[in-house]
Design an enzyme around this catalytic site. Structure first.
Site, mmCIF file in Angstrom:
data_model
loop_
_atom_site.group_PDB
_atom_site.id
_atom_site.type_symbol
_atom_site.label_atom_id
_atom_site.label_comp_id
_atom_site.label_asym_id
_atom_site.label_seq_id
_atom_site.Cartn_x
_atom_site.Cartn_y
_atom_site.Cartn_z
ATOM 1 N N CYS A 187 74.753 50.177 13.581
ATOM 2 C CA CYS A 187 74.517 49.683 15.185
ATOM 3 C C CYS A 187 75.099 49.543 15.876
ATOM 4 O O CYS A 187 76.096 48.568 15.620
ATOM 5 C CB CYS A 187 73.106 48.075 14.614
ATOM 6 S SG CYS A 187 72.059 48.144 13.604
ATOM 7 N N ARG A 228 78.011 54.801 15.525
ATOM 8 C CA ARG A 228 77.503 53.061 14.738
ATOM 9 C C ARG A 228 76.248 53.463 14.044
ATOM 10 O O ARG A 228 75.352 53.010 13.446
ATOM 11 C CB ARG A 228 77.843 51.705 15.094
ATOM 12 C CG ARG A 228 78.944 52.089 15.630
ATOM 13 C CD ARG A 228 78.736 50.286 16.953
ATOM 14 N NE ARG A 228 79.046 49.480 16.019
ATOM 15 C CZ ARG A 228 80.114 48.816 15.089
ATOM 16 N NH1 ARG A 228 81.186 49.642 15.256
ATOM 17 N NH2 ARG A 228 79.590 48.019 14.463
ATOM 18 N N TRP A 268 70.939 51.567 13.316
ATOM 19 C CA TRP A 268 70.743 51.881 11.599
ATOM 20 C C TRP A 268 69.698 51.485 11.022
ATOM 21 O O TRP A 268 70.151 50.635 11.035
ATOM 22 C CB TRP A 268 72.395 52.234 11.164
ATOM 23 C CG TRP A 268 72.073 53.102 10.122
ATOM 24 C CD1 TRP A 268 72.342 54.830 10.055
ATOM 25 C CD2 TRP A 268 72.359 52.491 8.696
ATOM 26 N NE1 TRP A 268 72.512 54.378 8.741
ATOM 27 C CE2 TRP A 268 72.274 53.628 7.770
ATOM 28 C CE3 TRP A 268 72.608 51.207 8.458
ATOM 29 C CZ2 TRP A 268 72.657 53.322 6.498
ATOM 30 C CZ3 TRP A 268 72.068 51.036 7.274
ATOM 31 C CH2 TRP A 268 72.064 51.593 5.868
ATOM 32 N N ASN A 285 72.914 43.420 15.897
ATOM 33 C CA ASN A 285 73.633 44.411 14.621
ATOM 34 C C ASN A 285 73.694 43.423 12.774
ATOM 35 O O ASN A 285 74.424 42.372 13.922
ATOM 36 C CB ASN A 285 74.446 45.025 14.828
ATOM 37 C CG ASN A 285 75.790 45.323 14.020
ATOM 38 O OD1 ASN A 285 75.146 45.541 13.207
ATOM 39 N ND2 ASN A 285 76.944 45.932 14.451
ATOM 40 N N GLY A 286 73.349 44.413 12.259
ATOM 41 C CA GLY A 286 73.857 42.841 10.943
ATOM 42 C C GLY A 286 72.275 42.569 10.327
ATOM 43 O O GLY A 286 71.197 43.136 10.374
ATOM 44 N N GLU A 329 86.430 64.299 -3.186
ATOM 45 C CA GLU A 329 86.465 63.465 -1.299
ATOM 46 C C GLU A 329 85.639 64.833 -1.135
ATOM 47 O O GLU A 329 85.653 65.276 0.448
ATOM 48 C CB GLU A 329 88.284 64.154 -1.400
ATOM 49 C CG GLU A 329 88.362 63.503 0.897
ATOM 50 C CD GLU A 329 87.008 63.302 1.458
ATOM 51 O OE1 GLU A 329 86.875 62.055 0.892
ATOM 52 O OE2 GLU A 329 87.480 63.572 2.742
ATOM 53 N N LYS A 338 82.199 65.068 1.223
ATOM 54 C CA LYS A 338 82.261 65.587 2.596
ATOM 55 C C LYS A 338 81.253 67.062 2.500
ATOM 56 O O LYS A 338 80.298 67.058 3.523
ATOM 57 C CB LYS A 338 84.221 66.884 3.047
ATOM 58 C CG LYS A 338 84.934 66.764 3.547
ATOM 59 C CD LYS A 338 84.551 65.448 4.336
ATOM 60 C CE LYS A 338 83.417 63.822 4.095
ATOM 61 N NZ LYS A 338 85.182 62.718 4.446
ATOM 62 N N GLU A 363 78.053 65.127 2.381
ATOM 63 C CA GLU A 363 77.594 64.562 3.270
ATOM 64 C C GLU A 363 76.900 64.956 4.798
ATOM 65 O O GLU A 363 76.478 65.268 5.477
ATOM 66 C CB GLU A 363 79.236 63.796 3.913
ATOM 67 C CG GLU A 363 78.906 62.717 4.951
ATOM 68 C CD GLU A 363 80.104 61.892 5.393
ATOM 69 O OE1 GLU A 363 81.348 62.652 4.642
ATOM 70 O OE2 GLU A 363 80.415 60.780 5.510
ATOM 71 N N HIS A 370 81.660 68.505 -20.911
ATOM 72 C CA HIS A 370 81.308 67.127 -21.753
ATOM 73 C C HIS A 370 80.202 67.446 -20.903
ATOM 74 O O HIS A 370 79.370 65.872 -21.266
ATOM 75 C CB HIS A 370 81.989 65.774 -21.855
ATOM 76 C CG HIS A 370 83.696 66.320 -22.345
ATOM 77 N ND1 HIS A 370 83.457 65.828 -23.562
ATOM 78 C CD2 HIS A 370 85.099 66.017 -21.363
ATOM 79 C CE1 HIS A 370 84.823 66.466 -23.864
ATOM 80 N NE2 HIS A 370 85.385 66.293 -22.729
ATOM 81 N N LYS A 427 79.122 56.377 11.071
ATOM 82 C CA LYS A 427 80.327 55.890 11.447
ATOM 83 C C LYS A 427 80.908 54.976 10.190
ATOM 84 O O LYS A 427 81.839 54.329 10.120
ATOM 85 C CB LYS A 427 81.116 56.029 12.228
ATOM 86 C CG LYS A 427 82.557 56.377 11.832
ATOM 87 C CD LYS A 427 83.333 57.396 12.060
ATOM 88 C CE LYS A 427 84.716 57.456 11.639
ATOM 89 N NZ LYS A 427 85.293 58.476 11.106
HETATM 90 O O1 M6R Z 1 85.967 52.555 7.702
HETATM 91 P P1 M6R Z 1 85.956 52.931 6.262
HETATM 92 O O2 M6R Z 1 87.292 53.688 5.502
HETATM 93 O O3 M6R Z 1 86.211 51.780 5.303
HETATM 94 O O4 M6R Z 1 85.082 53.661 5.479
HETATM 95 C C1 M6R Z 1 84.706 53.630 4.528
HETATM 96 C C2 M6R Z 1 83.279 55.047 4.351
HETATM 97 O O5 M6R Z 1 82.543 54.773 4.854
HETATM 98 C C3 M6R Z 1 83.619 56.496 5.003
HETATM 99 O O6 M6R Z 1 85.064 56.237 4.212
HETATM 100 C C4 M6R Z 1 82.736 56.917 4.511
HETATM 101 O O7 M6R Z 1 82.722 58.148 3.280
HETATM 102 C C5 M6R Z 1 82.845 58.780 5.140
HETATM 103 N N1 M6R Z 1 81.838 58.623 6.211
HETATM 104 C C6 M6R Z 1 83.225 60.131 4.010
HETATM 105 O O8 M6R Z 1 83.639 61.264 5.307
#
Ligand code: M6R
Length: 595
Positions: free
Chosen positions: A2, A27, A73, A99-100, A472, A476, A479, A495, A590
């Site tokens: 948010c 956000r 959000w 926000n929160g 990773e 990606k 996501e 396994h 984000k």
């Molecule tokens: O801001 P941060 O690095 O603490 O965020 C952690 C995760 O939320 C962040 O890396 C998330 O997994 C990414 N959107 C992945 O691309």
């Protein structure tokens, strides 16, 4: 999660609020709204959807020089108009954005608001209704606002309008980011300084459990106990041009392309006067004084932490444990005698990581935060900060921050030990190698066309450092393209997971680690025999005929910096192919400021 904007000054508030919200859309982007003081009351405009949708709805003829805005959000209640912010009290007198998460909102509703008919499903509405209720008992809005804040349990950044006091914005903060900005003819509030660079680069940090009365020429900060606080301004070190996409169609593409430059900037920033890689002497002492390093992180930052563990153990001989921040709180391991906690977080705002920081600080342990955002919550609250120097990362999918995290971790570990490696030179080779891979985008696009067009799932496999890069790669892909993807240690396939391999299942295998290259190639044969469509990403020196993509040679320990690039590009092109929103994927935000 948010984003909040607020403006009070001499200019029209609407364009400032909307422009600010556009900058904060990273956000959260489920719904958005603004509220404007008009002199004859407060006008609210809000709807499900993006800021672009809101902008089309807003009546620019409404004259107002004070207002608040929100991009959401969803936490409590589905994303629809009713649950969108701003929320109003029953009489319409108070209008509030938040926000929160208010943990005791149901209790507050039972204790204070039984007779109030709630319109939304949110925890936020309880705050604004509570303030209205208390305003009949307290001498002023300020007192009612303060009283309400003392009753809240949880996290909040709040901006509120009182129809009967059009010259004031009521602001409060606890465990959610919020800054006050001071412009020539206005005062502003925002979740992130980048939202208000349009009017000022002068900001004031707010601390937890503080409230502010904001007028067009005045900022009054108080603790919840009523004590007046004075705080100096700081200048936000942000460049407006860093926040723009320029000619790029997506921030993600721009940010991937910036990666070679980011590595070079990091090398510069971490070079001392004699040109040697080094880190701040206090941070160095903290690392050297520890008998064990506990890395705490989430998502992509966690994946970088796994690589960092190898660096600290190999370069500096410091034992390391890497923990997912959201799990650490419930299940704290037995700690060593002299632990040091290293938080890795691009945003510096991740609530899961912050809850660990709060706990370990209370236990008196030293803390370092590795972040991209100077002045962020984790940076302010830990003993030391190491910066990523990656420039603002706007796309939800983290790319350049990951590469920056890996590079800075290598430098820190290197600075703590005595290695023969010429790391500076090797990092510069890695930067060039990243550029070479970025220049081969068309080739990676073809891999996507050949393998991911009709698939519902995909696997990434690797061993040793390649395993972490596979995690990773899978994150990606899922996501931003919504293809179900998993990263696996090559040896683990047999396994259980190999049962999922069917005719045509895409498997991307990394083979950059000399010692285990034969083993991962063996795993590729096993899945190929069961129908998988396999693509091997190897590296010069150990490539074999038939490998789908050969990465330029870099030092074996730095391969994660380069090996991740084709995986970032695969996810980007897969998302494009599926017409997904690359920069703002569904259900995500984000900056994850709720636990
Ligand atoms: O801001 P941060 O690095 O603490 O965020 C952690 C995760 O939320 C962040 O890396 C998330 O997994 C990414 N959107 C992945 O691309």
């Amino acid at each position: 999660m948010c984003g909040i904007t607020g403006y009070i000054g001499e200019q029209q508030a609407t364009p400032v609020l909307l422009e600010g919200l556009k900058k904060l859309e990273y956000r959260g982007y489920d719904s958005a709204g603004i509220a404007l003081q008009t002199g004859q009351g407060v006008v609210v405009c809000k709807e499900k959807g993006r800021i672009a949708d809101l902008t089309k709805m807003v009546d620019l003829n409404v004259q107002s020089t004070a207002g608040i805005g929100h991009t959401r959000w969803a936490t409590h209640g589905v994303p629809d108009r009713k649950n969108s912010h701003p929320h109003q009290s029953q009489s319409g007198r108070f209008t509030l954005v938040h926000n929160g998460v208010i943990e005791n909102y149901l209790q507050l509703q039972r204790d204070y608001l039984q007779e109030v008919e709630m319109i939304s499903d949110t925890d936020t509405e309880v705050i604004v209704q509570l303030i209205e209720k208390l305003s009949s008992e307290e001498v002023s809005t300020e007192a009612a606002f303060r009283k309400a804040l003392t009753l809240l349990h949880g996290s909040y950044a709040i901006a509120m309008l009182d129809e009967q006091d059009p010259d004031t914005l009521y602001i409060a903060k606890n465990r959610s980011p919020l800054l006050v900005g001071v412009g020539a003819d206005c005062r502003v509030v925002a979740s992130d300084a980048m939202a208000m660079l349009q009017v000022t680069d002068q900001f004031i940090e707010l601390h937890d459990e503080e409230m502010v009365l904001l007028r067009k020429d005045e900022v009054k900060i108080f603790t919840l106990g009523g004590e007046r606080m004075e705080r100096a301004l700081y200048t936000a070190q942000l460049d407006q041009s860093d926040l723009e996409k320029g000619t790029y169609p997506h921030y993600m593409l721009k940010e991937m392309d910036e990666q070679p430059t980011v590595i070079r900037k990091i090398v510069d920033a971490y070079s001392n006067e004699s040109g040697k890689l080094s880190i701040d002497s206090k941070v160095l002492q903290a690392f050297k004084g520890a008998d064990r390093l506990y890395i705490i992180a989430a998502g992509t930052s966690y994946h970088a932490g796994l690589i960092g563990k190898q660096y600290f153990e190999k370069f500096a001989g410091i034992p390391v444990e890497v923990h997912i921040s959201s799990e650490f709180g419930y299940n704290m391991p037995l700690l060593s005698k002299k632990p040091l906690f290293l938080f890795i977080t691009q945003s510096g705002e991740t609530a899961d990581s912050r809850q660990v920081l709060v706990k370990v600080k209370a236990l008196g342990y030293p803390t370092v935060t590795l972040t991209n955002v100077q002045g962020s919550t984790l940076s302010r609250e830990s003993d030391h900060t190491l910066l990523l120097h990656a420039g603002p990362e706007i796309a939800v999918a983290s790319t350049k921050a990951y590469v920056a995290q890996v590079a800075v971790l290598a430098i820190c570990a290197y600075a703590c030990g005595e290695s023969d490696l010429e790391l500076k030179k090797e990092l510069s080779i890695a930067a060039n190698a990243i550029q070479t891979v970025l220049d081969s985008k068309e080739d990676v696009r073809k891999v996507v066309e050949e393998t991911l067009t009709d698939t519902r799932n995909a696997f990434f496999i690797g061993r040793n450092l390649d395993f972490y890069v596979s995690l990773e790669g899978a994150l990606k892909l899922k996501e931003i393209s919504y293809i179900q993807a998993e990263g696996f240690a090559g040896g683990e396939l047999k396994h259980g997971t190999i049962a999922l391999i069917e005719e045509g299942t895409p498997v991307f295998a990394l083979a950059t680690q000399r010692d285990v290259s034969p083993n991962i190639r063996g795993n590729v044969k096993e899945v190929t025999a069961r129908g998988a469509k396999t693509s091997i990403f190897s590296i010069e020196g150990i490539q074999e005929e038939g490998d789908r993509f050969v990465l330029p040679h870099v030092h074996e320990l730095l391969t994660p910096l380069v090996a991740v690039i084709p995986f970032q590009l695969i996810s980007y092109y897969a998302a494009l192919q599926r017409e997904c929103d690359v920069d703002q994927p569904r259900n995500l935000a984000k900056s994850v400021t709720v636990e």
